[in-house]
Design a protein around this motif. Structure first.
Motif, PDB file in Angstrom:
ATOM      1  N   TYR A  89     137.646 123.372 125.528  1.00 40.88           N
ATOM      2  CA  TYR A  89     136.302 123.184 124.976  1.00 40.88           C
ATOM      3  C   TYR A  89     135.518 124.479 124.837  1.00 40.88           C
ATOM      4  O   TYR A  89     134.446 124.488 124.226  1.00 40.88           O
ATOM      5  CB  TYR A  89     135.508 122.216 125.860  1.00 40.88           C
ATOM      6  N   PHE A  90     136.009 125.584 125.421  1.00 42.87           N
ATOM      7  CA  PHE A  90     135.240 126.827 125.388  1.00 42.87           C
ATOM      8  C   PHE A  90     136.131 127.992 124.990  1.00 42.87           C
ATOM      9  O   PHE A  90     137.296 128.073 125.383  1.00 42.87           O
ATOM     10  CB  PHE A  90     134.610 127.114 126.761  1.00 42.87           C
ATOM     11  N   SER A  91     135.552 128.890 124.198  1.00 43.92           N
ATOM     12  CA  SER A  91     136.232 130.119 123.805  1.00 43.92           C
ATOM     13  C   SER A  91     135.327 131.318 124.058  1.00 43.92           C
ATOM     14  O   SER A  91     135.631 132.184 124.868  1.00 43.92           O
ATOM     15  CB  SER A  91     136.624 130.063 122.321  1.00 43.92           C
ATOM     16  N   ARG A  92     134.174 131.355 123.374  1.00 42.60           N
ATOM     17  CA  ARG A  92     133.254 132.489 123.519  1.00 42.60           C
ATOM     18  C   ARG A  92     132.618 132.522 124.901  1.00 42.60           C
ATOM     19  O   ARG A  92     132.382 133.589 125.458  1.00 42.60           O
ATOM     20  CB  ARG A  92     132.170 132.395 122.434  1.00 42.60           C
ATOM     21  N   ARG A  93     132.333 131.355 125.472  1.00 43.20           N
ATOM     22  CA  ARG A  93     131.706 131.280 126.798  1.00 43.20           C
ATOM     23  C   ARG A  93     132.695 130.808 127.862  1.00 43.20           C
ATOM     24  O   ARG A  93     132.306 130.195 128.843  1.00 43.20           O
ATOM     25  CB  ARG A  93     130.521 130.308 126.751  1.00 43.20           C
ATOM     26  N   LYS A  94     133.968 131.122 127.676  1.00 45.13           N
ATOM     27  CA  LYS A  94     134.994 130.575 128.557  1.00 45.13           C
ATOM     28  C   LYS A  94     134.817 131.025 130.009  1.00 45.13           C
ATOM     29  O   LYS A  94     134.915 130.215 130.939  1.00 45.13           O
ATOM     30  CB  LYS A  94     136.376 130.993 128.049  1.00 45.13           C
ATOM     31  N   ALA A  95     134.558 132.321 130.231  1.00 43.40           N
ATOM     32  CA  ALA A  95     134.421 132.814 131.602  1.00 43.40           C
ATOM     33  C   ALA A  95     133.229 132.180 132.309  1.00 43.40           C
ATOM     34  O   ALA A  95     133.307 131.816 133.488  1.00 43.40           O
ATOM     35  CB  ALA A  95     134.282 134.342 131.604  1.00 43.40           C
ATOM     36  N   LEU A  96     132.106 132.033 131.591  1.00 42.63           N
ATOM     37  CA  LEU A  96     130.934 131.394 132.190  1.00 42.63           C
ATOM     38  C   LEU A  96     131.210 129.934 132.513  1.00 42.63           C
ATOM     39  O   LEU A  96     130.839 129.432 133.583  1.00 42.63           O
ATOM     40  CB  LEU A  96     129.733 131.507 131.242  1.00 42.63           C
ATOM     41  N   ALA A  97     131.879 129.231 131.581  1.00 40.99           N
ATOM     42  CA  ALA A  97     132.193 127.820 131.804  1.00 40.99           C
ATOM     43  C   ALA A  97     133.107 127.652 133.016  1.00 40.99           C
ATOM     44  O   ALA A  97     132.897 126.766 133.857  1.00 40.99           O
ATOM     45  CB  ALA A  97     132.860 127.222 130.560  1.00 40.99           C
ATOM     46  N   TYR A  98     134.097 128.535 133.121  1.00 41.74           N
ATOM     47  CA  TYR A  98     134.972 128.472 134.288  1.00 41.74           C
ATOM     48  C   TYR A  98     134.231 128.855 135.559  1.00 41.74           C
ATOM     49  O   TYR A  98     134.504 128.327 136.644  1.00 41.74           O
ATOM     50  CB  TYR A  98     136.184 129.383 134.101  1.00 41.74           C
ATOM     51  N   GLY A  99     133.289 129.798 135.454  1.00 41.72           N
ATOM     52  CA  GLY A  99     132.504 130.181 136.624  1.00 41.72           C
ATOM     53  C   GLY A  99     131.720 129.011 137.183  1.00 41.72           C
ATOM     54  O   GLY A  99     131.695 128.780 138.400  1.00 41.72           O
ATOM     55  N   ILE A 100     131.072 128.258 136.286  1.00 42.30           N
ATOM     56  CA  ILE A 100     130.308 127.079 136.730  1.00 42.30           C
ATOM     57  C   ILE A 100     131.250 126.007 137.284  1.00 42.30           C
ATOM     58  O   ILE A 100     130.978 125.397 138.323  1.00 42.30           O
ATOM     59  CB  ILE A 100     129.474 126.518 135.568  1.00 42.30           C
ATOM     60  N   SER A 101     132.366 125.795 136.598  1.00 46.39           N
ATOM     61  CA  SER A 101     133.306 124.755 137.027  1.00 46.39           C
ATOM     62  C   SER A 101     133.879 125.057 138.407  1.00 46.39           C
ATOM     63  O   SER A 101     133.901 124.187 139.292  1.00 46.39           O
ATOM     64  CB  SER A 101     134.447 124.633 136.013  1.00 46.39           C
ATOM     65  N   MET A 102     134.345 126.294 138.599  1.00 44.69           N
ATOM     66  CA  MET A 102     134.995 126.652 139.856  1.00 44.69           C
ATOM     67  C   MET A 102     134.011 126.846 140.993  1.00 44.69           C
ATOM     68  O   MET A 102     134.413 126.911 142.155  1.00 44.69           O
ATOM     69  CB  MET A 102     135.822 127.924 139.667  1.00 44.69           C
ATOM     70  N   SER A 103     132.720 126.949 140.661  1.00 51.72           N
ATOM     71  CA  SER A 103     131.728 127.105 141.732  1.00 51.72           C
ATOM     72  C   SER A 103     131.607 125.832 142.567  1.00 51.72           C
ATOM     73  O   SER A 103     131.012 125.854 143.647  1.00 51.72           O
ATOM     74  CB  SER A 103     130.360 127.461 141.143  1.00 51.72           C
ATOM     75  N   GLY A 104     132.156 124.733 142.069  1.00 56.00           N
ATOM     76  CA  GLY A 104     132.147 123.513 142.854  1.00 56.00           C
ATOM     77  C   GLY A 104     132.825 123.684 144.196  1.00 56.00           C
ATOM     78  O   GLY A 104     132.425 123.070 145.200  1.00 56.00           O
ATOM     79  N   TRP A 260     129.657 135.166 134.224  1.00 56.42           N
ATOM     80  CA  TRP A 260     128.643 135.577 133.247  1.00 56.42           C
ATOM     81  C   TRP A 260     128.789 137.057 132.893  1.00 56.42           C
ATOM     82  O   TRP A 260     128.704 137.438 131.723  1.00 56.42           O
ATOM     83  CB  TRP A 260     127.247 135.312 133.814  1.00 56.42           C
ATOM     84  N   LEU A 261     129.029 137.894 133.916  1.00 53.91           N
ATOM     85  CA  LEU A 261     129.144 139.332 133.668  1.00 53.91           C
ATOM     86  C   LEU A 261     130.345 139.659 132.792  1.00 53.91           C
ATOM     87  O   LEU A 261     130.237 140.475 131.863  1.00 53.91           O
ATOM     88  CB  LEU A 261     129.261 140.076 135.000  1.00 53.91           C
ATOM     89  N   THR A 262     131.477 139.034 133.063  1.00 61.17           N
ATOM     90  CA  THR A 262     132.677 139.350 132.288  1.00 61.17           C
ATOM     91  C   THR A 262     132.657 138.735 130.900  1.00 61.17           C
ATOM     92  O   THR A 262     133.531 139.045 130.082  1.00 61.17           O
ATOM     93  CB  THR A 262     133.935 138.869 133.037  1.00 61.17           C
ATOM     94  N   ASP A 263     131.685 137.880 130.613  1.00 62.20           N
ATOM     95  CA  ASP A 263     131.489 137.383 129.252  1.00 62.20           C
ATOM     96  C   ASP A 263     130.621 138.315 128.421  1.00 62.20           C
ATOM     97  O   ASP A 263     130.499 138.124 127.203  1.00 62.20           O
ATOM     98  CB  ASP A 263     130.846 135.992 129.277  1.00 62.20           C
ATOM     99  N   ARG A 264     129.981 139.306 129.071  1.00 62.54           N
ATOM    100  CA  ARG A 264     129.144 140.250 128.331  1.00 62.54           C
ATOM    101  C   ARG A 264     130.026 141.143 127.456  1.00 62.54           C
ATOM    102  O   ARG A 264     131.198 141.391 127.751  1.00 62.54           O
ATOM    103  CB  ARG A 264     128.314 141.129 129.271  1.00 62.54           C
ATOM    104  N   LEU A 267     131.949 144.089 129.077  1.00 65.67           N
ATOM    105  CA  LEU A 267     133.064 143.796 129.971  1.00 65.67           C
ATOM    106  C   LEU A 267     134.057 142.795 129.386  1.00 65.67           C
ATOM    107  O   LEU A 267     135.046 142.462 130.045  1.00 65.67           O
ATOM    108  CB  LEU A 267     132.544 143.252 131.307  1.00 65.67           C
ATOM    109  N   LYS A 268     133.802 142.313 128.188  1.00 67.09           N
ATOM    110  CA  LYS A 268     134.643 141.277 127.590  1.00 67.09           C
ATOM    111  C   LYS A 268     136.102 141.712 127.497  1.00 67.09           C
ATOM    112  O   LYS A 268     137.022 140.922 127.725  1.00 67.09           O
ATOM    113  CB  LYS A 268     134.115 140.926 126.195  1.00 67.09           C
TER     114      LYS A 268
END
Length: 438
Positions: A89-104, A260-264, A267-268
């Motif tokens: 479901y994510f490409s451009r915001r993949k790292a952020l999406a995974y960051g939120i998901s794995m923060s569980g 979030w940082l690695t999506d910038r 750092l991409k």
């Protein structure tokens, strides 16, 4: 040939229902990884009740983690598919999406660690496990959120597989006992498997797989022995549970901020290096741990280790997707998490055996630290070797380029393109024709 039914093809939406997928994956990581890591709080109670040493007691946690990663059983049926769905479901915001998901995982540890300690005090370890089991049933709710999506690459692969299946069924109906039909069926099956798992032959993925083995060996024992180690240096039960809570909440910060940082933009292109850095920092934290003999010293350790643990966990799917692509991401993640199984199984008992043999945690923690550092260094050397080889190939290609001719006149090097020579040749030919009209 039967007509192929075409599903609607789409690209990753980077939003919409994807955020519900993130929420579902977030809850899955709480109910799986957080609950598993909180088993370390039961360690002393298990050890006391069953009158066993460190190595024997550690098998309880090891078997839980191993079966989760090795089989399609229990938590594995929820954990791997939920993570793969986020990548769909994510490409451009993949790292952020995974960051939120794995923060569980971090949030779960932060909340569950003191709660589990309280449950043990109120209902004994048996009652606490029973209550945790009821909590884990919420995985059924998470599964209801997972809505499939078909991407463009998936559509092409699905069409090819459908055509192959349709033709195979037609040949089997026409001549079910034909040798040629059996060979065709075998060819189609082998082709489908090869297309699905061709990433196993990629050198980059092989190196990643080897590094995962060492990384998984190092990361697991801390969550088993953090509480026992804290108790051994005079920290109270509540303070030890508090350390686990700190580890969990900082893990959350590492998940989200590092994603979030690695999506910038800056750092991409360096997400791979960030992944190596995070693993290496956790290894260094391990090497310092035997020198930390009080609660005020363990708190900074928990903060540092927790942050970089959350950081590299977030980037595991991102790095895997960078190597194999999104089409094979689900299968590749399955292999990556499968590779966690054996280290998860053996590392806590080995660490426990070292504690029983040496009478201290130093050897166990040092082995884990060097294992994680080796994992980081291995990937770093592999990436460096790949870049050097790519540079060498580019240089050789430039040297052998037929459009580029080099020669030396004294100390000055001249480079003239072949096209200029051709134009000069054409000019000479025209001049000769002009001077000789016959």
């Amino acid at each position: 040939m039967a007509k192929v039914n075409r599903a609607r093809s789409t690209s990753p939406p980077d939003g919409g229902w994807g955020w519900m997928i993130v929420a579902g994956c977030f809850l899955v990581t709480i109910c799986t990884r957080a609950v598993t890591r909180c088993i370390s709080i039961f360690f002393v109670d298990f050890q006391t009740y069953f009158s066993q040493d460190y190595a024997q007691t550690a098998w309880i946690h090891s078997i839980v983690d191993c079966v989760t990663m090795l089989c399609g059983l229990g938590f594995a049926l929820c954990y791997s598919p939920a993570i793969a769905m986020v990548g769909k479901y994510f490409s451009r915001r993949k790292a952020l999406a995974y960051g939120i998901s794995m923060s569980g995982s971090g949030i779960g540890i932060f909340i569950l660690a003191p709660v589990v300690q309280l449950l043990i005090e109120q209902f004994s370890w048996r009652g606490a496990l029973l209550i945790l089991g009821g909590f884990v049933l919420n995985l059924c709710v998470c599964g209801a959120l997972m809505r499939p999506i078909t991407l463009k690459d998936d559509q092409t692969t699905s069409e090819q597989n459908h055509v192959c299946r349709t033709e195979t069924q037609g040949f089997q109906r026409a001549s079910p006992s034909s040798t040629w039909t059996k060979e065709w069926v075998q060819t189609c099956l082998c082709g489908s498997l090869q297309q699905e798992y061709n990433f196993l032959l990629m050198s980059d993925f092989v190196v990643l797989a080897i590094s995962v083995l060492f990384m998984a060996y190092g990361c697991s024992p801390l969550f088993v022995y953090m509480v026992p180690y804290a108790l051994s240096i005079g920290v109270s039960h509540q303070q030890a549970a508090f350390l686990m809570s700190i580890l969990g909440v900082i893990d959350i910060i590492g998940n989200i901020t590092f994603g979030w940082l690695t999506d910038r933009r800056c750092l991409k292109n360096y997400q791979y290096i960030c992944y190596l850095f995070a693993i290496g920092m956790d290894g260094l934290c391990y090497l310092c741990l035997p020198m930390l003999q009080s609660l005020p010293l363990l708190v900074p350790f928990a903060c540092t280790f927790g942050y970089f643990d959350g950081a590299y966990v977030t980037l595991i799917p991102v790095v895997t997707a960078e190597i194999v692509g999104t089409t094979s991401l689900s299968s590749a993640l399955g292999v990556v998490y499968f590779l966690h199984a054996v280290p998860y199984l053996v590392s806590p008992p080995i660490a426990g055996w070292l504690v029983d043999t040496t009478g201290s945690y130093t050897a166990a923690f040092l082995l884990c630290g060097f294992s994680m550092i080796f994992s980081s260094v291995l990937l770093g050397f592999a990436r460096l070797a790949k870049k050097m080889r790519k540079t060498q190939l580019q240089f050789l290609a430039k040297e052998s380029d037929p459009k580029l001719q080099l020669w030396t006149n004294g100390s000055v090097a001249f480079s003239v393109a072949r096209e200029l020579d051709q134009k000069d040749g054409e000019s000479v030919a025209i001049a000769m024709l002009g001077s000789n009209p016959a």
